[in-house]
Design a protein around this motif. Structure first.
Motif, PDB file in Angstrom:
ATOM      1  N   HIS A 163       0.841  -1.186   0.000  1.00  0.00           N
ATOM      2  CA  HIS A 163       0.000   0.000   0.000  1.00  0.00           C
ATOM      3  C   HIS A 163       0.887   1.251   0.000  1.00  0.00           C
ATOM      4  CE1 HIS A 163      -2.917  -2.991   1.522  1.00  0.00           C
ATOM      5  NE2 HIS A 163      -3.799  -2.226   0.896  1.00  0.00           N
ATOM      6  N   CYS A 164       0.375   2.318  -0.541  1.00  0.00           N
ATOM      7  CA  CYS A 164       1.135   3.576  -0.614  1.00  0.00           C
ATOM      8  C   CYS A 164       1.605   4.038   0.767  1.00  0.00           C
ATOM      9  CB  CYS A 164       0.277   4.663  -1.245  1.00  0.00           C
ATOM     10  SG  CYS A 164      -0.145   4.356  -2.976  1.00  0.00           S
ATOM     11  N   SER A 165       0.849   3.719   1.799  1.00  0.00           N
ATOM     12  CA  SER A 165       1.188   4.174   3.148  1.00  0.00           C
ATOM     13  C   SER A 165       2.558   3.696   3.608  1.00  0.00           C
ATOM     14  CB  SER A 165       0.122   3.692   4.146  1.00  0.00           C
ATOM     15  OG  SER A 165      -0.017   2.273   4.095  1.00  0.00           O
ATOM     16  N   SER A 166       3.044   2.585   3.052  1.00  0.00           N
ATOM     17  CA  SER A 166       4.324   2.022   3.490  1.00  0.00           C
ATOM     18  C   SER A 166       5.531   2.763   2.932  1.00  0.00           C
ATOM     19  CB  SER A 166       4.408   0.537   3.089  1.00  0.00           C
ATOM     20  OG  SER A 166       3.454  -0.227   3.785  1.00  0.00           O
ATOM     21  N   PHE A 167       5.325   3.579   1.916  1.00  0.00           N
ATOM     22  CA  PHE A 167       6.461   4.306   1.342  1.00  0.00           C
ATOM     23  C   PHE A 167       6.092   5.746   0.974  1.00  0.00           C
ATOM     24  CE2 PHE A 167       4.236   2.005  -1.986  1.00  0.00           C
ATOM     25  CZ  PHE A 167       4.044   2.959  -2.970  1.00  0.00           C
ATOM     26  N   HIS A 168       4.955   6.218   1.468  1.00  0.00           N
ATOM     27  CA  HIS A 168       4.414   7.522   1.086  1.00  0.00           C
ATOM     28  C   HIS A 168       5.378   8.666   1.383  1.00  0.00           C
ATOM     29  CE1 HIS A 168       1.574  10.951   1.039  1.00  0.00           C
ATOM     30  NE2 HIS A 168       0.925  10.222   0.158  1.00  0.00           N
ATOM     31  N   LEU A 206       5.748   6.267  -9.512  1.00  0.00           N
ATOM     32  CA  LEU A 206       5.144   6.033  -8.206  1.00  0.00           C
ATOM     33  C   LEU A 206       4.156   7.136  -7.841  1.00  0.00           C
ATOM     34  CD1 LEU A 206       8.142   4.770  -6.020  1.00  0.00           C
ATOM     35  CD2 LEU A 206       6.278   3.419  -6.985  1.00  0.00           C
ATOM     36  N   LYS A 207       4.496   8.371  -8.168  1.00  0.00           N
ATOM     37  CA  LYS A 207       3.609   9.485  -7.834  1.00  0.00           C
ATOM     38  C   LYS A 207       2.323   9.460  -8.659  1.00  0.00           C
ATOM     39  CE  LYS A 207       6.833  12.830  -5.869  1.00  0.00           C
ATOM     40  NZ  LYS A 207       7.407  14.190  -5.931  1.00  0.00           N
ATOM     41  N   MET A 208       2.382   8.841  -9.819  1.00  0.00           N
ATOM     42  CA  MET A 208       1.163   8.679 -10.617  1.00  0.00           C
ATOM     43  C   MET A 208       0.214   7.678  -9.955  1.00  0.00           C
ATOM     44  SD  MET A 208       2.667   8.642 -14.514  1.00  0.00           S
ATOM     45  CE  MET A 208       1.055   8.233 -15.216  1.00  0.00           C
ATOM     46  N   ARG A 213      -2.227  12.536  -1.001  1.00  0.00           N
ATOM     47  CA  ARG A 213      -3.064  12.143   0.143  1.00  0.00           C
ATOM     48  C   ARG A 213      -3.482  10.675   0.093  1.00  0.00           C
ATOM     49  NH1 ARG A 213      -4.666  16.661   2.880  1.00  0.00           N
ATOM     50  NH2 ARG A 213      -4.479  18.664   1.765  1.00  0.00           N
ATOM     51  N   ASP A 214      -2.961   9.955  -0.862  1.00  0.00           N
ATOM     52  CA  ASP A 214      -3.353   8.558  -1.063  1.00  0.00           C
ATOM     53  C   ASP A 214      -2.515   7.621  -0.184  1.00  0.00           C
ATOM     54  OD1 ASP A 214      -4.105   6.076  -1.943  1.00  0.00           O
ATOM     55  OD2 ASP A 214      -3.559   6.402  -4.043  1.00  0.00           O
ATOM     56  N   GLN A 215      -3.177   6.913   0.694  1.00  0.00           N
ATOM     57  CA  GLN A 215      -2.492   5.950   1.565  1.00  0.00           C
ATOM     58  C   GLN A 215      -2.858   4.499   1.227  1.00  0.00           C
ATOM     59  OE1 GLN A 215      -0.386   6.812   4.411  1.00  0.00           O
ATOM     60  NE2 GLN A 215      -0.410   8.810   3.415  1.00  0.00           N
ATOM     61  N   ASN A 216      -3.882   4.314   0.424  1.00  0.00           N
ATOM     62  CA  ASN A 216      -4.453   2.982   0.274  1.00  0.00           C
ATOM     63  C   ASN A 216      -4.251   2.299  -1.077  1.00  0.00           C
ATOM     64  OD1 ASN A 216      -5.599   3.060   2.932  1.00  0.00           O
ATOM     65  ND2 ASN A 216      -7.208   4.404   2.124  1.00  0.00           N
ATOM     66  N   SER A 217      -3.863   3.056  -2.091  1.00  0.00           N
ATOM     67  CA  SER A 217      -3.666   2.417  -3.396  1.00  0.00           C
ATOM     68  C   SER A 217      -2.537   1.387  -3.309  1.00  0.00           C
ATOM     69  CB  SER A 217      -3.338   3.462  -4.462  1.00  0.00           C
ATOM     70  OG  SER A 217      -4.464   4.271  -4.713  1.00  0.00           O
ATOM     71  N   ILE A 218      -2.537   0.473  -4.269  1.00  0.00           N
ATOM     72  CA  ILE A 218      -1.594  -0.650  -4.236  1.00  0.00           C
ATOM     73  C   ILE A 218      -0.571  -0.531  -5.363  1.00  0.00           C
ATOM     74  CG2 ILE A 218      -1.431  -3.143  -4.592  1.00  0.00           C
ATOM     75  CD1 ILE A 218      -4.130  -3.379  -3.152  1.00  0.00           C
ATOM     76  N   VAL A 219       0.665  -0.854  -5.045  1.00  0.00           N
ATOM     77  CA  VAL A 219       1.761  -0.803  -6.010  1.00  0.00           C
ATOM     78  C   VAL A 219       2.514  -2.129  -5.971  1.00  0.00           C
ATOM     79  CG1 VAL A 219       3.939   0.320  -6.615  1.00  0.00           C
ATOM     80  CG2 VAL A 219       2.012   1.691  -5.802  1.00  0.00           C
ATOM     81  N   GLU A 220       2.936  -2.607  -7.130  1.00  0.00           N
ATOM     82  CA  GLU A 220       3.724  -3.843  -7.195  1.00  0.00           C
ATOM     83  C   GLU A 220       5.117  -3.595  -6.628  1.00  0.00           C
ATOM     84  OE1 GLU A 220       3.781  -4.938 -11.287  1.00  0.00           O
ATOM     85  OE2 GLU A 220       1.612  -5.237 -11.410  1.00  0.00           O
ATOM     86  N   MET A 221       5.598  -4.497  -5.803  1.00  0.00           N
ATOM     87  CA  MET A 221       6.927  -4.349  -5.221  1.00  0.00           C
ATOM     88  C   MET A 221       8.019  -4.599  -6.261  1.00  0.00           C
ATOM     89  SD  MET A 221       6.010  -6.179  -1.596  1.00  0.00           S
ATOM     90  CE  MET A 221       7.657  -6.248  -0.940  1.00  0.00           C
TER      91      MET A 221
END
Length: 324
Positions: free
Chosen positions: A198-203, A227-229, A234-242
């Motif tokens: 989740h974005c919160s882990s590296f925001h 990543l910023k796209m 303010r986004d903490q919940n979207s998901i990104v591939e590691m």
């Protein structure tokens, strides 16, 4: 000449490391050969069925073993449930873990064929290996013989687990404290080749690195834009591939990405801040992971020995979520 306090700290560290080794020696491959000979094929069958349908469960099930070992030792305490939400799995850092029902399913199957014999901690270690193999990762012989702990504390999970924003000094100290080497640190970080975050882990890595609303300058600028796209301010919940492009396949591409300054977490980027960790990372990146699979298996075995309960210690739970 070393001070008394320094010598005392060194003795405590050595004693802790000795305890890990001593307990680890009580584990062995084939521990259940006589008491539950069908255990490993049984667990593997369940895992293969699950991952064939839901491959995204492999990363959290692998991380579950890591989370378990790094907090109180490999004692299955991560599996316990508390009505008051005060156990390890209730910590915010554990919310991304999924697949607990798979551990329960494997444990229930083991109880049918050999009741009261197999620990939940060992089930967790076997599942971690089997999900790795199921997504094209390495096979290693899992040492078994652990017993289950009776204690699980939420606050310990909050403070003892190494955070994704840890710097290299914190990472090295955390691994050394658990009897693991600098090489183990880089090797096990390679587990980030599978999974999502989740974005919160590296925001704040992107938007508030030094507390001045800035971006980590060590990151590749093109990677930052991507990543910023995906993660707006303010986004903490979207998901990104590691590991973009192969996040469902266990391979060496993680090392190539980090070498290009495209590590998702600060703890990934931090591997470039130390001569030893950087050397291993660059070696795997340039050699296409020539020794990564073998090294990963060896490091997982070492991690699986951390502060284990054996012999008369702990218990064998009949259900992994409850103390017997």
């Amino acid at each position: 000449m070393a001070s008394i306090s320094t010598l005392f700290f060194q003795l405590i560290t050595l004693a802790f490391a000795f305890n890990i080794v001593a307990n680890g020696q009580s584990l062995k491959v084939g521990y259940y050969q006589e008491t539950c000979p069908d255990l490993e094929p049984l667990v593997k069958e369940i895992v293969d069925q699950v991952i064939s349908i839901s491959p995204t469960l492999a990363p959290p099930l692998l991380r579950m073993h890591f989370h378990d070992c790094f907090v109180r030792g490999c004692d299955g305490s991560v599996l316990l449930e508390s009505p008051a939400k005060k156990y390890e799995k209730d910590a915010d850092s554990y919310l991304s873990l999924r697949g607990f029902e798979i551990i329960d399913q494997a444990k229930a199957a083991a109880e049918k064929v050999c009741p009261g014999v197999v620990s939940c901690a060992d089930i967790l270690a076997l599942v971690a290996r089997d999900v790795t193999v199921a997504v094209k990762g390495p096979f290693w012989e899992v040492e078994t013989g652990r017993r289950d702990g009776r204690v699980s504390i939420k606050s310990e999970a909050l403070h003892k687990l190494l955070a994704p924003f840890s710097n290299i000094s914190t990472l090295k100290k955390g691994f050394k404290k658990r009897g693991l080497s600098v090489k183990d640190l880089v090797v096990l970080s390679g587990g980030h080749t599978i999974g999502i975050s989740h974005c919160s882990s590296f925001h704040h890595h992107l938007y508030n690195f030094t507390g001045r609303f800035d971006t980590d300058p060590s990151l590749d600028s093109k990677y930052v834009k991507k990543l910023k796209m995906k993660c707006k301010p303010r986004d903490q919940n979207s998901i990104v591939e590691m590991d973009p492009g192969s996040y469902e396949t266990f391979d060496e591409s993680y090392f190539r990405l980090v070498a290009k300054r495209r590590g998702l977490f600060e703890s990934d980027v931090a591997l470039l801040d130390d001569i030893e960790t950087k050397a291993y990372l660059k070696f795997q990146a340039l050699s296409h992971g020539s020794t990564f699979f073998e090294d990963f298996g060896e490091s997982m075995v070492k991690m699986g020995r951390i502060n284990v309960l054996t012999d008369k210690e702990g218990e064998i739970r009949s259900v992994c979520t409850k103390v017997y």
